[in-house]
Design an enzyme around this catalytic site. Structure first.
Site, short mmCIF file in Angstrom:
data_model
loop_
_atom_site.label_atom_id
_atom_site.label_comp_id
_atom_site.label_asym_id
_atom_site.label_seq_id
_atom_site.Cartn_x
_atom_site.Cartn_y
_atom_site.Cartn_z
N HIS A 129 3.42 -6.41 -4.42
CA HIS A 129 3.55 -5.30 -3.47
C HIS A 129 3.40 -3.98 -4.23
O HIS A 129 3.86 -3.84 -5.36
CB HIS A 129 4.92 -5.36 -2.78
N GLY B 294 8.79 -1.23 8.03
CA GLY B 294 9.73 -0.48 8.89
C GLY B 294 9.98 -1.10 10.26
O GLY B 294 11.14 -1.30 10.65
N TRP C 74 11.66 -6.75 4.78
CA TRP C 74 12.80 -5.85 4.99
C TRP C 74 13.01 -4.88 3.83
O TRP C 74 13.89 -4.04 3.88
CB TRP C 74 14.06 -6.68 5.21
N LYS C 75 12.25 -5.07 2.75
CA LYS C 75 12.41 -4.22 1.55
C LYS C 75 13.91 -4.14 1.18
O LYS C 75 14.60 -5.14 1.29
CB LYS C 75 11.77 -2.86 1.81
N GLU D 127 -2.91 -4.25 1.95
CA GLU D 127 -2.06 -3.12 2.35
C GLU D 127 -2.56 -1.84 1.68
O GLU D 127 -2.22 -1.59 0.51
CB GLU D 127 -0.62 -3.35 1.89
P1 13P Z 1 5.42 -0.26 6.79
O1 13P Z 1 5.16 -1.25 7.90
O2 13P Z 1 6.79 0.33 6.85
O3 13P Z 1 4.32 0.74 6.69
O4 13P Z 1 5.41 -1.08 5.42
C1 13P Z 1 4.35 -1.90 5.16
C2 13P Z 1 4.67 -2.73 3.99
O5 13P Z 1 4.78 -2.23 2.88
C3 13P Z 1 4.93 -4.15 4.23
O6 13P Z 1 4.98 -4.84 3.03
#
Ligand code: 13P
Length: 250
Positions: A99, A233, A12-13, A168
């Site tokens: 991350h 997102g 969820w950041k 990622e």
């Molecule tokens: P998004 O799915 O928003 O591109 O983000 C990926 C992410 O950084 C998951 O840790």
């Protein structure tokens, strides 16, 4: 063919509130389906929501994780910091470390290694993020970058069964861009090769993260080397998150 033991990790950041936790009801339902038995859902909300989230899902098959940790293992005078001991006390079982958004804020491979060790000491399961920048991909040094991140991040760690890798590519985070299946498969196979050279368990999971959404999930899940997704997102919208899960496991 889709892997039958997939991880769906919601990162969820810096988003979310208690109402959003209420919306996880529909995900709890999915996690109870028989056909979901071998898959895993892990929610990683901000620190402030960890305990509330844990209380909400503790009777379900959903797990909770944090998004970062302080590298120190003991309590101490570190204003504003949260370490793995404090995270563990919330009921969280997982933790995202390395991350790219934290690497950008100063997390070096050395710090990340310390953070991973501190989390493992508290028996948290680590979701260790790696990935190349667009400029590095363009220079064709992706392998070099990944190798360095993995080997430095895992230095001195002999027991790695509680580590999950999340690949990622930085250029695909939040951009709507994803690697082609050929490129992704190649990079995941390279990561596996490095892990094998470090004598890591063959069972170590490798997830993919970066613009995963309901439209591309099925295509990405066709790569059998992928053991799940780290979703930013799209995980904030429970309908989209459910769609990703359904498209992947059906
Ligand atoms: P998004 O799915 O928003 O591109 O983000 C990926 C992410 O950084 C998951 O840790």
């Amino acid at each position: 063919m889709t892997n039958n033991n997939m991880y769906f990790v919601a990162n969820w950041k810096m988003h979310g509130n208690t109402n959003d936790i209420e919306r996880s009801k529909s995900i709890i339902k999915i996690s109870k389906l028989k056909k979901f038995k071998n898959h895993k859902i892990i929610y990683c909300p901000p620190y402030t929501l960890l305990k509330t989230f844990f209380d909400k899902v503790k009777k379900s098959r959903i797990f909770v994780g944090a998004q970062n940790t302080h590298p120190g293992t003991e309590f101490g005078p570190f204003t504003g910091s949260i370490n793995s001991k404090l995270i563990k006390a919330t009921g969280a079982k997982y933790i995202i470390i390395g991350h790219s958004e934290n690497r950008k804020l100063g997390d070096t491979n050395f710090i990340i290694n310390k953070k991973i060790k501190s989390a493992l000491k508290e028996k948290l399961k680590v979701i260790f993020c790696i990935g190349e920048k667009y400029s590095e991909r363009k220079k064709k040094i992706t392998n070099l970058v990944l190798k360095k991140q993995i080997t430095k991040g895992l230095i001195g760690i002999k027991k790695n069964e509680n580590i999950i890798i999340s690949y990622e590519p930085i250029w695909s985070i939040g951009t709507g861009l994803i690697p082609t299946n050929v490129e992704l498969k190649k990079n995941i196979n390279f990561i596996r090769k490095i892990l094998n050279s470090l004598k890591a368990s063959k069972k170590m999971k490798i997830l993919y993260g970066g613009s995963v959404n309901p439209v591309n999930a099925k295509q990405l899940a066709e790569i059998s080397e992928i053991n799940g997704f780290l979703i930013g997102g799209a995980s904030l919208n429970s309908k989209k998150f459910i769609d990703i899960i359904k498209k992947t496991i059906n």
